[in-house]
Design a protein around this motif. Structure first.
Motif, short mmCIF file in Angstrom:
data_model
loop_
_atom_site.label_atom_id
_atom_site.label_comp_id
_atom_site.label_asym_id
_atom_site.label_seq_id
_atom_site.Cartn_x
_atom_site.Cartn_y
_atom_site.Cartn_z
N TYR A 69 6.67 -0.28 74.48
CA TYR A 69 7.21 1.06 74.26
C TYR A 69 8.72 1.05 74.55
CZ TYR A 69 2.29 2.41 74.38
OH TYR A 69 0.94 2.51 74.13
N PRO A 70 9.49 0.28 73.79
CA PRO A 70 10.91 0.13 74.13
C PRO A 70 11.70 1.43 74.07
CG PRO A 70 10.43 -0.80 71.96
CD PRO A 70 9.11 -0.50 72.60
N ALA A 71 11.44 2.28 73.08
CA ALA A 71 12.20 3.53 72.97
C ALA A 71 11.92 4.44 74.16
CB ALA A 71 11.86 4.24 71.66
N ALA A 121 23.37 -0.79 74.51
CA ALA A 121 23.49 -2.04 73.76
C ALA A 121 22.14 -2.75 73.67
CB ALA A 121 24.53 -2.95 74.41
N GLU A 122 21.37 -2.70 74.75
CA GLU A 122 20.05 -3.34 74.75
C GLU A 122 19.11 -2.61 73.78
OE1 GLU A 122 16.98 -6.03 75.96
OE2 GLU A 122 19.16 -6.05 75.80
N ALA A 123 19.21 -1.28 73.71
CA ALA A 123 18.40 -0.53 72.76
C ALA A 123 18.71 -0.97 71.33
CB ALA A 123 18.65 0.97 72.92
N ARG A 124 19.97 -1.08 71.02
CA ARG A 124 20.35 -1.51 69.66
C ARG A 124 19.90 -2.94 69.40
NH1 ARG A 124 26.16 1.41 70.51
NH2 ARG A 124 25.58 3.45 69.63
N ASN A 125 19.99 -3.78 70.43
CA ASN A 125 19.54 -5.17 70.29
C ASN A 125 18.05 -5.24 69.99
OD1 ASN A 125 19.98 -8.09 70.55
ND2 ASN A 125 18.75 -7.92 72.40
N LEU A 126 17.28 -4.27 70.51
CA LEU A 126 15.84 -4.22 70.27
C LEU A 126 15.49 -3.46 69.00
CD1 LEU A 126 14.66 -3.49 73.92
CD2 LEU A 126 14.47 -5.65 72.68
N GLY A 127 16.51 -3.01 68.27
CA GLY A 127 16.26 -2.29 67.02
C GLY A 127 15.91 -0.84 67.21
N VAL A 128 16.24 -0.26 68.37
CA VAL A 128 15.97 1.16 68.63
C VAL A 128 17.27 1.93 68.41
CG1 VAL A 128 15.24 2.85 70.33
CG2 VAL A 128 14.20 0.57 70.31
N PRO A 129 17.35 2.77 67.37
CA PRO A 129 18.58 3.52 67.12
C PRO A 129 18.89 4.50 68.25
CG PRO A 129 17.11 3.59 65.22
CD PRO A 129 16.31 3.04 66.36
N GLY A 142 13.74 6.64 67.58
CA GLY A 142 15.10 6.54 68.07
C GLY A 142 15.24 7.32 69.37
N ILE A 143 16.37 7.12 70.05
CA ILE A 143 16.63 7.81 71.32
C ILE A 143 17.77 8.80 71.10
CG2 ILE A 143 17.35 7.55 73.71
CD1 ILE A 143 16.28 4.68 73.60
#
Length: 241
Positions: free
Chosen positions: A129-131, A152-160, A184-185
Motif C-alpha cells: 500500500y505505497p500510496a 521523491a520516494e513516492a515518485r520513484n515508486l510510481g505514486v503521483p 495518487g497523494i
C-alpha cells in the motif's frame, strides 16, 4: 557502524560469507547475530569472557564505551585481563576495535525488538500500500526524513504527488483515485505557507466551492492567503478566473 557491521551482518545473514566469531569462546555469544556484535548484552558477555569481571561490571564498562575519556582506562583493563585469561594479543586488539567502535552507537536487545516490529510492518505497508503508507508518513511527519525525500520516494515508486487544491485537499494528506484507476497523494492544506490554521480549517469544512466568490464568502481568506494560493497555482480556485 564504525566497523561496517551492518554489511557484515547482511552478508552472513544471506549466506554470502560464513559467520566469523573471532574465537571459539565467543561463538555462544555471537551465534544468533552471525558473528556480529549488535546488542548491549553481547558486549557485556564479551567483556565478561575476556576479563572475567562478571556481568555487573561488564554493564558498567559497556555504558562507559560512549565516553572517550574512559576508553584508555577500559582498554588497559581489557588487554591486561584478557592476556591473563589466555587470549593472544592480536585477537585482543581485534576484539577491542569492535568494542570501542560499539561505543558510538549500540542498543539493548529489547530496544532492537521495539524497532524491528514497526520496521517489518512499515516494509509490508510500503510494498503493498505505497500510496497510503507514504500519505500517512507525510501527514504525521516523524521528522527522520525531510518531506522532499518522501515525495521523491513516492515518485520513484510510481505514486503521483498531486498539487494543493482547495476543492479536494484536506487537513491531512489524502489518497485519491486517478482516472486510470491508479492512486495518487494529494498535498495537504497545512503545506500552504502563509495561511492560518483557522483559514485552513474553514477551507476543509466548506468544501466544495462553486465559485471564487463562494470561496471568499465562506473562507474569509486574507490577501496573503490568496497570494499563497496563487504561488502554488491551486487549480481548484483559479479555474473560475
Amino acid at each position: 557502524m564504525q566497523n561496517n557491521m551492518p554489511l557484515k551482518y547482511l552478508q552472513a545473514r544471506h549466506g554470502e560469507v560464513a559467520p566469523g566469531y573471532l574465537h571459539p569462546r565467543f561463538e555462544p555469544i555471537l551465534r544468533e547475530t552471525r558473528g556480529v556484535v549488535i546488542f548491549h548484552e553481547q558486549v557485556m558477555r564479551l567483556f565478561d569472557e575476556l576479563t572475567g569481571c562478571g556481568l555487573g561490571k561488564a554493564d558498567v564498562l559497556q555504558r562507559h564505551l560512549g565516553r572517550p575519556r574512559d576508553l584508555p582506562r577500559i582498554e588497559e583493563f581489557v588487554r591486561r585481563r584478557a592476556l591473563e585469561r589466555g587470549f593472544p594479543p592480536a585477537l585482543i586488539a581485534q576484539v577491542w576495535r569492535v568494542l570501542a567502535g560499539f561505543g558510538s552507537f549500540g542498543f539493548a536487545k529489547a530496544h532492537g525488538a521495539a524497532f524491528a516490529l514497526p520496521t517489518y510492518q512499515s516494509a509490508w505497508l510500503k510494498t503493498h500500500y505505497p500510496a497510503e503508507f507514504l500519505a500517512g508518513l507525510l501527514t504525521h511527519d516523524p521528522g527522520m526524513w525531510p518531506k522532499d525525500l518522501i515525495v521523491a520516494e513516492a515518485r520513484n515508486l510510481g505514486v503521483p504527488v498531486l498539487g494543493l487544491d482547495v476543492q479536494t485537499s484536506g487537513l491531512e494528506y489524502r489518497v485519491e483515485e486517478l482516472v486510470d484507476g491508479s492512486l495518487g497523494i494529494r498535498l495537504a492544506l497545512p503545506e500552504l505557507v502563509g495561511s492560518s490554521e483557522a483559514e485552513r480549517a474553514r477551507i476543509a469544512r466548506h468544501q466544495p466551492f462553486t465559485s471564487l466568490q463562494d470561496f471568499r464568502n465562506r473562507v474569509h481568506p486574507r490577501k496573503r492567503t490568496f497570494e499563497a494560493l496563487a504561488r502554488v497555482g491551486a487549480p481548484g480556485l483559479f479555474r473560475w478566473l
